[in-house]
Design a protein around this motif. Structure first.
Motif, PDB file in Angstrom:
ATOM      1  N   THR A 148     -51.689  67.064 -86.942  1.00 19.79           N
ATOM      2  CA  THR A 148     -51.861  65.793 -87.630  1.00 19.79           C
ATOM      3  C   THR A 148     -53.311  65.336 -87.646  1.00 19.79           C
ATOM      4  O   THR A 148     -53.678  64.479 -88.444  1.00 19.79           O
ATOM      5  CB  THR A 148     -50.997  64.707 -86.966  1.00 19.79           C
ATOM      6  N   ALA A 149     -54.136  65.892 -86.772  1.00 20.30           N
ATOM      7  CA  ALA A 149     -55.567  65.569 -86.754  1.00 20.30           C
ATOM      8  C   ALA A 149     -56.316  66.781 -86.220  1.00 20.30           C
ATOM      9  O   ALA A 149     -55.928  67.352 -85.195  1.00 20.30           O
ATOM     10  CB  ALA A 149     -55.855  64.340 -85.895  1.00 20.30           C
ATOM     11  N   GLU A 150     -57.368  67.164 -86.922  1.00 27.97           N
ATOM     12  CA  GLU A 150     -58.116  68.359 -86.530  1.00 27.97           C
ATOM     13  C   GLU A 150     -58.933  68.153 -85.268  1.00 27.97           C
ATOM     14  O   GLU A 150     -59.146  69.068 -84.495  1.00 27.97           O
ATOM     15  CB  GLU A 150     -59.034  68.789 -87.680  1.00 27.97           C
ATOM     16  N   ASP A 151     -59.407  66.936 -85.061  1.00 26.06           N
ATOM     17  CA  ASP A 151     -60.271  66.684 -83.910  1.00 26.06           C
ATOM     18  C   ASP A 151     -60.099  65.247 -83.451  1.00 26.06           C
ATOM     19  O   ASP A 151     -60.178  64.321 -84.266  1.00 26.06           O
ATOM     20  CB  ASP A 151     -61.733  66.970 -84.273  1.00 26.06           C
ATOM     21  N   VAL A 152     -59.816  65.081 -82.167  1.00 22.50           N
ATOM     22  CA  VAL A 152     -59.757  63.750 -81.554  1.00 22.50           C
ATOM     23  C   VAL A 152     -61.098  63.560 -80.848  1.00 22.50           C
ATOM     24  O   VAL A 152     -61.306  64.053 -79.727  1.00 22.50           O
ATOM     25  CB  VAL A 152     -58.578  63.623 -80.575  1.00 22.50           C
ATOM     26  N   ALA A 153     -62.001  62.865 -81.518  1.00 24.20           N
ATOM     27  CA  ALA A 153     -63.411  62.885 -81.134  1.00 24.20           C
ATOM     28  C   ALA A 153     -63.658  62.449 -79.695  1.00 24.20           C
ATOM     29  O   ALA A 153     -64.319  63.164 -78.922  1.00 24.20           O
ATOM     30  CB  ALA A 153     -64.209  62.005 -82.100  1.00 24.20           C
ATOM     31  N   GLU A 154     -63.111  61.309 -79.301  1.00 21.32           N
ATOM     32  CA  GLU A 154     -63.416  60.788 -77.968  1.00 21.32           C
ATOM     33  C   GLU A 154     -62.876  61.690 -76.868  1.00 21.32           C
ATOM     34  O   GLU A 154     -63.576  62.001 -75.895  1.00 21.32           O
ATOM     35  CB  GLU A 154     -62.853  59.379 -77.802  1.00 21.32           C
ATOM     36  N   VAL A 155     -61.620  62.129 -77.018  1.00 24.09           N
ATOM     37  CA  VAL A 155     -61.024  62.997 -75.998  1.00 24.09           C
ATOM     38  C   VAL A 155     -61.747  64.336 -75.955  1.00 24.09           C
ATOM     39  O   VAL A 155     -61.989  64.899 -74.872  1.00 24.09           O
ATOM     40  CB  VAL A 155     -59.524  63.197 -76.278  1.00 24.09           C
ATOM     41  N   SER A 156     -62.116  64.868 -77.118  1.00 25.13           N
ATOM     42  CA  SER A 156     -62.844  66.135 -77.157  1.00 25.13           C
ATOM     43  C   SER A 156     -64.197  66.003 -76.471  1.00 25.13           C
ATOM     44  O   SER A 156     -64.636  66.910 -75.750  1.00 25.13           O
ATOM     45  CB  SER A 156     -63.041  66.590 -78.604  1.00 25.13           C
ATOM     46  N   ARG A 157     -64.855  64.873 -76.669  1.00 21.12           N
ATOM     47  CA  ARG A 157     -66.159  64.666 -76.052  1.00 21.12           C
ATOM     48  C   ARG A 157     -66.051  64.544 -74.533  1.00 21.12           C
ATOM     49  O   ARG A 157     -66.880  65.080 -73.789  1.00 21.12           O
ATOM     50  CB  ARG A 157     -66.808  63.408 -76.639  1.00 21.12           C
ATOM     51  N   ARG A 158     -65.011  63.880 -74.060  1.00 22.60           N
ATOM     52  CA  ARG A 158     -64.878  63.681 -72.623  1.00 22.60           C
ATOM     53  C   ARG A 158     -64.374  64.929 -71.898  1.00 22.60           C
ATOM     54  O   ARG A 158     -64.682  65.142 -70.737  1.00 22.60           O
ATOM     55  CB  ARG A 158     -63.945  62.498 -72.345  1.00 22.60           C
ATOM     56  N   THR A 159     -63.557  65.735 -72.581  1.00 25.73           N
ATOM     57  CA  THR A 159     -63.029  66.948 -71.940  1.00 25.73           C
ATOM     58  C   THR A 159     -63.918  68.168 -72.162  1.00 25.73           C
ATOM     59  O   THR A 159     -63.767  69.166 -71.470  1.00 25.73           O
ATOM     60  CB  THR A 159     -61.617  67.262 -72.481  1.00 25.73           C
ATOM     61  N   GLY A 160     -64.808  68.077 -73.144  1.00 17.97           N
ATOM     62  CA  GLY A 160     -65.677  69.207 -73.432  1.00 17.97           C
ATOM     63  C   GLY A 160     -64.996  70.303 -74.229  1.00 17.97           C
ATOM     64  O   GLY A 160     -65.543  71.400 -74.359  1.00 17.97           O
ATOM     65  N   GLU A 161     -63.795  70.031 -74.771  1.00 20.11           N
ATOM     66  CA  GLU A 161     -63.069  71.004 -75.590  1.00 20.11           C
ATOM     67  C   GLU A 161     -62.715  70.380 -76.928  1.00 20.11           C
ATOM     68  O   GLU A 161     -62.505  69.169 -77.020  1.00 20.11           O
ATOM     69  CB  GLU A 161     -61.777  71.461 -74.890  1.00 20.11           C
ATOM     70  N   HIS A 162     -62.653  71.237 -77.942  1.00 18.87           N
ATOM     71  CA  HIS A 162     -62.270  70.782 -79.278  1.00 18.87           C
ATOM     72  C   HIS A 162     -60.749  70.655 -79.310  1.00 18.87           C
ATOM     73  O   HIS A 162     -60.036  71.649 -79.387  1.00 18.87           O
ATOM     74  CB  HIS A 162     -62.752  71.774 -80.332  1.00 18.87           C
ATOM     75  N   LEU A 163     -60.247  69.426 -79.241  1.00 13.44           N
ATOM     76  CA  LEU A 163     -58.813  69.184 -79.157  1.00 13.44           C
ATOM     77  C   LEU A 163     -58.257  68.743 -80.504  1.00 13.44           C
ATOM     78  O   LEU A 163     -58.845  67.903 -81.192  1.00 13.44           O
ATOM     79  CB  LEU A 163     -58.498  68.121 -78.103  1.00 13.44           C
ATOM     80  N   SER A 164     -57.117  69.323 -80.862  1.00 14.59           N
ATOM     81  CA  SER A 164     -56.397  68.931 -82.070  1.00 14.59           C
ATOM     82  C   SER A 164     -55.148  68.154 -81.673  1.00 14.59           C
ATOM     83  O   SER A 164     -54.550  68.409 -80.623  1.00 14.59           O
ATOM     84  CB  SER A 164     -56.004  70.155 -82.896  1.00 14.59           C
ATOM     85  N   CYS A 165     -54.750  67.219 -82.524  1.00  8.25           N
ATOM     86  CA  CYS A 165     -53.538  66.441 -82.287  1.00  8.25           C
ATOM     87  C   CYS A 165     -52.374  67.167 -82.942  1.00  8.25           C
ATOM     88  O   CYS A 165     -52.396  67.422 -84.153  1.00  8.25           O
ATOM     89  CB  CYS A 165     -53.687  65.039 -82.853  1.00  8.25           C
ATOM     90  N   VAL A 166     -51.362  67.513 -82.152  1.00  7.08           N
ATOM     91  CA  VAL A 166     -50.220  68.283 -82.627  1.00  7.08           C
ATOM     92  C   VAL A 166     -48.947  67.495 -82.340  1.00  7.08           C
ATOM     93  O   VAL A 166     -48.748  67.009 -81.223  1.00  7.08           O
ATOM     94  CB  VAL A 166     -50.148  69.667 -81.949  1.00  7.08           C
ATOM     95  N   PHE A 167     -48.106  67.374 -83.362  1.00  4.80           N
ATOM     96  CA  PHE A 167     -46.815  66.718 -83.204  1.00  4.80           C
ATOM     97  C   PHE A 167     -45.727  67.780 -83.126  1.00  4.80           C
ATOM     98  O   PHE A 167     -45.567  68.588 -84.049  1.00  4.80           O
ATOM     99  CB  PHE A 167     -46.536  65.775 -84.378  1.00  4.80           C
ATOM    100  N   VAL A 168     -44.981  67.787 -82.028  1.00  7.91           N
ATOM    101  CA  VAL A 168     -43.879  68.722 -81.816  1.00  7.91           C
ATOM    102  C   VAL A 168     -42.576  67.956 -81.966  1.00  7.91           C
ATOM    103  O   VAL A 168     -42.268  67.075 -81.158  1.00  7.91           O
ATOM    104  CB  VAL A 168     -43.965  69.397 -80.433  1.00  7.91           C
ATOM    105  N   SER A 169     -41.814  68.270 -83.022  1.00  8.81           N
ATOM    106  CA  SER A 169     -40.565  67.564 -83.290  1.00  8.81           C
ATOM    107  C   SER A 169     -39.448  68.084 -82.404  1.00  8.81           C
ATOM    108  O   SER A 169     -39.465  69.237 -81.966  1.00  8.81           O
ATOM    109  CB  SER A 169     -40.172  67.733 -84.766  1.00  8.81           C
ATOM    110  N   THR A 170     -38.470  67.229 -82.171  1.00  5.33           N
ATOM    111  CA  THR A 170     -37.269  67.635 -81.459  1.00  5.33           C
ATOM    112  C   THR A 170     -36.192  68.012 -82.470  1.00  5.33           C
ATOM    113  O   THR A 170     -36.132  67.459 -83.565  1.00  5.33           O
ATOM    114  CB  THR A 170     -36.747  66.509 -80.557  1.00  5.33           C
TER     115      THR A 170
END
Length: 220
Positions: A148-170
């Motif tokens: 749902t989002a290619e990059d979560v800027a703040e979290v990626s900056r604080r963790t040092g990794e390029h993080l994507s937002c992924v929605f996993v449906s039930t």
């Protein structure tokens, strides 16, 4: 010549009771489910007619209840609301309403979340950007997810990794699930479409997407 009828009879596939029941179920179950879902929403929207005064109720005017009028009434209300909020006065009224909602402690969380989700889904044609496979809920177990989002800027900056937002449906209810922040390197992009992935989730994996067609090299 005498053996031909015997061979023809032996070549026929026997018709079993289970096969007939399965064939009939495959025809009627989607029809019943579709009728049930449509009737549920029609009944739900018919309840919006209570907003009308008693003298203008369709049952009072026509003398009988006509299912489906609530759908037309809800459509007109939504259309008129959209017409209202697209002008300057309507936008100001909506602004005052939202400011009031954001001042109520519990309501502002629910209202703001639903408003943001609805705005994202209805105004963006690519809310689910990509279907991916992600290791969840533990390593070695894979789940179908939607980026749902290619990059979560703040979290990626604080963790040092390029993080994507992924929605996993039930399964089988795709409207609920888990929001995961996953390093992009740990995601496997899939060729299946969002619609195919949704069908797979709703049917609990019974309906699988068609495998991609391999393109053979054309010889000289």
């Amino acid at each position: 010549m005498a053996d031909e009828p015997r061979l023809a009879k032996a070549g026929k596939r026997p018709i079993s009771l289970r096969r007939l029941l399965v064939a009939g179920t495959l025809v009627w179950l989607p029809i019943i489910a579709t009728v049930w879902v449509v009737s549920f929403f029609v009944t739900l929207l018919d309840r919006t007619l209570v907003l009308l005064p008693d003298r203008y109720q369709p049952q009072a005017l026509m003398g009988f209840h006509l299912p489906g009028l609530g759908v037309i009434f809800a459509f007109i209300v939504v259309l008129l609301t959209g017409l209202l909020v697209t002008n300057l006065i309507g936008r100001q009224l909506v602004g005052y309403w939202e400011e009031l909602m954001h001042r109520i402690p519990l309501v502002r969380s629910v209202y703001g979340g639903v408003r943001s989700f609805t705005e994202s889904v209805l105004t963006s044609s690519n809310s689910f950007r990509q279907v991916v496979a992600v290791e969840f809920p533990r390593p070695g177990v894979w789940s179908i997810g939607f980026v749902t989002a290619e990059d979560v800027a703040e979290v990626s900056r604080r963790t040092g990794e390029h993080l994507s937002c992924v929605f996993v449906s039930t399964a089988p209810n795709p409207t609920s699930g888990f929001m995961l922040l996953v390093p992009k390197t740990q995601l496997i992009a899939l060729d299946m479409s969002v619609d195919a992935a949704m069908k797979m989730i709703v049917t609990c994996g019974v309906v699988l997407p068609e495998p991609p067609v391999a393109h053979l090299p054309v010889g000289p």
